[in-house]
Design an enzyme around this catalytic site. Sequence first.
Site, PDB file in Angstrom:
ATOM      1  N   SER A 133       0.837  -1.210   0.000  1.00 14.17           N
ATOM      2  CA  SER A 133       0.000   0.000   0.000  1.00 14.17           C
ATOM      3  C   SER A 133       0.865   1.250   0.000  1.00 14.17           C
ATOM      4  O   SER A 133       1.965   1.256   0.572  1.00 14.17           O
ATOM      5  CB  SER A 133      -0.879   0.009   1.247  1.00 14.17           C
ATOM      6  OG  SER A 133      -1.588   1.230   1.340  1.00 14.17           O
ATOM      7  N   TYR A 146      -1.546   0.415  10.378  1.00 16.91           N
ATOM      8  CA  TYR A 146      -1.663  -0.228   9.057  1.00 16.91           C
ATOM      9  C   TYR A 146      -0.475   0.186   8.182  1.00 16.91           C
ATOM     10  O   TYR A 146       0.154  -0.646   7.532  1.00 16.91           O
ATOM     11  CB  TYR A 146      -2.990   0.198   8.424  1.00 16.91           C
ATOM     12  CG  TYR A 146      -3.236  -0.281   7.014  1.00 16.91           C
ATOM     13  CD1 TYR A 146      -3.682  -1.585   6.770  1.00 16.91           C
ATOM     14  CD2 TYR A 146      -3.057   0.568   5.916  1.00 16.91           C
ATOM     15  CE1 TYR A 146      -3.933  -2.020   5.465  1.00 16.91           C
ATOM     16  CE2 TYR A 146      -3.304   0.138   4.618  1.00 16.91           C
ATOM     17  CZ  TYR A 146      -3.742  -1.155   4.395  1.00 16.91           C
ATOM     18  OH  TYR A 146      -3.990  -1.579   3.110  1.00 16.91           O
TER      19      TYR A 146
HETATM   20  N1  LIG Z   1      -8.978  -1.145  -0.621  1.00 16.98           N
HETATM   21  C1  LIG Z   1      -7.952  -0.298  -0.627  1.00 16.98           C
HETATM   22  O1  LIG Z   1      -8.110   0.949  -0.738  1.00 16.98           O
HETATM   23  C2  LIG Z   1      -6.547  -0.826  -0.530  1.00 16.98           C
HETATM   24  C3  LIG Z   1      -5.507   0.053  -0.817  1.00 16.98           C
HETATM   25  C4  LIG Z   1      -4.206  -0.409  -0.755  1.00 16.98           C
HETATM   26  C5  LIG Z   1      -3.952  -1.723  -0.436  1.00 16.98           C
HETATM   27  N2  LIG Z   1      -4.974  -2.555  -0.143  1.00 16.98           N
HETATM   28  C6  LIG Z   1      -4.640  -3.946   0.166  1.00 16.98           C
HETATM   29  O2  LIG Z   1      -5.164  -4.767  -0.858  1.00 16.98           O
HETATM   30  C7  LIG Z   1      -5.382  -6.096  -0.360  1.00 16.98           C
HETATM   31  C8  LIG Z   1      -6.781  -6.554  -0.737  1.00 16.98           C
HETATM   32  O3  LIG Z   1      -7.723  -5.767  -0.012  1.00 16.98           O
HETATM   33  P1  LIG Z   1      -9.182  -5.411  -0.525  1.00 16.98           P
HETATM   34  O4  LIG Z   1      -9.242  -3.941  -0.633  1.00 16.98           O
HETATM   35  O5  LIG Z   1      -9.547  -6.270  -1.680  1.00 16.98           O
HETATM   36  O6  LIG Z   1     -10.010  -5.745   0.787  1.00 16.98           O
HETATM   37  P2  LIG Z   1     -11.087  -6.812   1.225  1.00 16.98           P
HETATM   38  O7  LIG Z   1     -12.060  -7.067   0.119  1.00 16.98           O
HETATM   39  O8  LIG Z   1     -11.585  -6.314   2.534  1.00 16.98           O
HETATM   40  O9  LIG Z   1     -10.227  -8.129   1.446  1.00 16.98           O
HETATM   41  C9  LIG Z   1      -9.421  -8.368   2.545  1.00 16.98           C
HETATM   42  C10 LIG Z   1      -9.248  -9.883   2.560  1.00 16.98           C
HETATM   43  O10 LIG Z   1      -8.287 -10.237   3.534  1.00 16.98           O
HETATM   44  C11 LIG Z   1      -8.746 -11.443   4.138  1.00 16.98           C
HETATM   45  N3  LIG Z   1      -8.179 -11.651   5.456  1.00 16.98           N
HETATM   46  C12 LIG Z   1      -8.204 -10.823   6.531  1.00 16.98           C
HETATM   47  N4  LIG Z   1      -7.603 -11.399   7.572  1.00 16.98           N
HETATM   48  C13 LIG Z   1      -7.173 -12.628   7.138  1.00 16.98           C
HETATM   49  C14 LIG Z   1      -6.480 -13.696   7.752  1.00 16.98           C
HETATM   50  N5  LIG Z   1      -6.086 -13.644   9.040  1.00 16.98           N
HETATM   51  N6  LIG Z   1      -6.208 -14.793   7.013  1.00 16.98           N
HETATM   52  C15 LIG Z   1      -6.592 -14.876   5.726  1.00 16.98           C
HETATM   53  N7  LIG Z   1      -7.261 -13.907   5.083  1.00 16.98           N
HETATM   54  C16 LIG Z   1      -7.547 -12.789   5.793  1.00 16.98           C
HETATM   55  C17 LIG Z   1     -10.245 -11.243   4.241  1.00 16.98           C
HETATM   56  O11 LIG Z   1     -10.840 -12.495   4.446  1.00 16.98           O
HETATM   57  P3  LIG Z   1     -12.128 -12.709   5.396  1.00 16.98           P
HETATM   58  O12 LIG Z   1     -13.302 -12.504   4.492  1.00 16.98           O
HETATM   59  O13 LIG Z   1     -11.958 -14.092   5.883  1.00 16.98           O
HETATM   60  O14 LIG Z   1     -12.028 -11.653   6.508  1.00 16.98           O
HETATM   61  C18 LIG Z   1     -10.537 -10.631   2.878  1.00 16.98           C
HETATM   62  O15 LIG Z   1     -10.750 -11.629   1.919  1.00 16.98           O
HETATM   63  C19 LIG Z   1      -5.102  -5.997   1.135  1.00 16.98           C
HETATM   64  O16 LIG Z   1      -3.792  -6.429   1.401  1.00 16.98           O
HETATM   65  C20 LIG Z   1      -5.209  -4.510   1.429  1.00 16.98           C
HETATM   66  O17 LIG Z   1      -4.475  -4.154   2.573  1.00 16.98           O
HETATM   67  C21 LIG Z   1      -6.272  -2.145  -0.192  1.00 16.98           C
END
Ligand SMILES: NC(=O)c1ccc[n+]([C@@H]2O[C@H](COP(=O)([O-])OP(=O)(O)OC[C@H]3O[C@@H](n4cnc5c(N)ncnc54)[C@H](OP(=O)(O)O)[C@@H]3O)[C@@H](O)[C@H]2O)c1
Length: 241
Positions: A133, A146
Site C-alpha cells: 500500500s 496499518y
Molecule cells: N482497498 C484499498 O483501498 C486498498 C488500498 C491499498 C492496499 N490494499 C490492500 O489490498 C489487499 C486486498 O484488499 P481489498 O481492498 O480487496 O479488501 P477486502 O475485500 O476487505 O479483502 C481483505 C481480505 O483479507 C482477508 N483476510 C483478513 N484477515 C485474514 C487472515 N487472518 N487470514 C486470511 N485472510 C484474511 C479477508 O478475508 P475474510 O473474508 O476471511 O475476513 C478478505 O478476503 C489488502 O492487502 C489490502 O491491505 C487495499
Amino acid sequence: MPTALILGAGSDMAVAIARRLAERKYDLVLAGRDMELLGTLQKDLQIRNGVQVTTATFDARNYDSHPAFYAANKADLCVCAFGYLGDQDKGMTDWTEAERILATNYTGAVSILNVVAEDYIKRQTGTIIGISSVAGDRGRGSNYLYGSAKAGFTAYLSGLRNRAFKTGVTVITVKPGFAATRMTAHLTLPPALTASPEQVAAAVIKGIDGKKNTVYVKGLWKWIMLAIRMIPENVFKKMNL
Ligand SMILES: NC(=O)c1ccc[n+]([C@@H]2O[C@H](COP(=O)([O-])OP(=O)(O)OC[C@H]3O[C@@H](n4cnc5c(N)ncnc54)[C@H](OP(=O)(O)O)[C@@H]3O)[C@@H](O)[C@H]2O)c1
C-alpha cells in the site's frame, strides 16, 4: 497449465485478479477463511474458464499451519492479497486490535511468503505478487499501524526481490492507492484517485507480463507519494494527515 495460489482469495481485488488469471488459463488455488464464498467463486471460475480450481483453508495469522498448507498447495505464481485495515484509534489503546493489524498485513505475509520463496528459489522459477500500500510509503497520524505494517511488507518484498533476482524468481509489489472494495466501503474516496478491483487486476497482469518491480495502479499515486516523501519531517509532523 501453470497454477496460481491466491492468498486471501475472497478479497474484492483477489476475485478480480483470479478472474484475469483464469482467463489466461491458470489453474487456481483459492485460499482464505470464508469457504462458502470461495466455493461459489470456485464453481463460477471453473464453468466460465474451463480451468481447474480448488479451495483451501488459510489463515494468515495461523503461522504454524503455513509450511503444511503450502506443501499441499504448491503453485507457480502466488498472489498475497489478504489484509486488514483495522481501527487505528482502537489500536492505539487495544493491543488485540493493533496486533491483528500488524499480523494480518505484515507478519502473516512474511510467514507464508518465506515458505513460498524458499520453494521458488530452490526451483529457480516462480512469481510472487504482494499487495502492499502507499500507506507504507510514509507514516501518517491517522493510520500508522496499518501504514507501518505495509511499510514492513514493502521492505520485505524489496529485500526478497534483491535476494531472488539471480535465481529467476520475480517479486512484484503492488500499490493500489485507494481502491473501491469492501475494505474501504465506509470511506468517501476521491474518484480520480480510486481504482476499481478490475483496474488493480489489469495492473497486476501488466506487472506479470512486464516482470515489473513495483506497480502503482493509478500512476498519479507514484508522484503524489514522491511529493509526500519529500516533505521535511519538521513540516510533515505539523500537517493533519
Ligand atoms: N482497498 C484499498 O483501498 C486498498 C488500498 C491499498 C492496499 N490494499 C490492500 O489490498 C489487499 C486486498 O484488499 P481489498 O481492498 O480487496 O479488501 P477486502 O475485500 O476487505 O479483502 C481483505 C481480505 O483479507 C482477508 N483476510 C483478513 N484477515 C485474514 C487472515 N487472518 N487470514 C486470511 N485472510 C484474511 C479477508 O478475508 P475474510 O473474508 O476471511 O475476513 C478478505 O478476503 C489488502 O492487502 C489490502 O491491505 C487495499
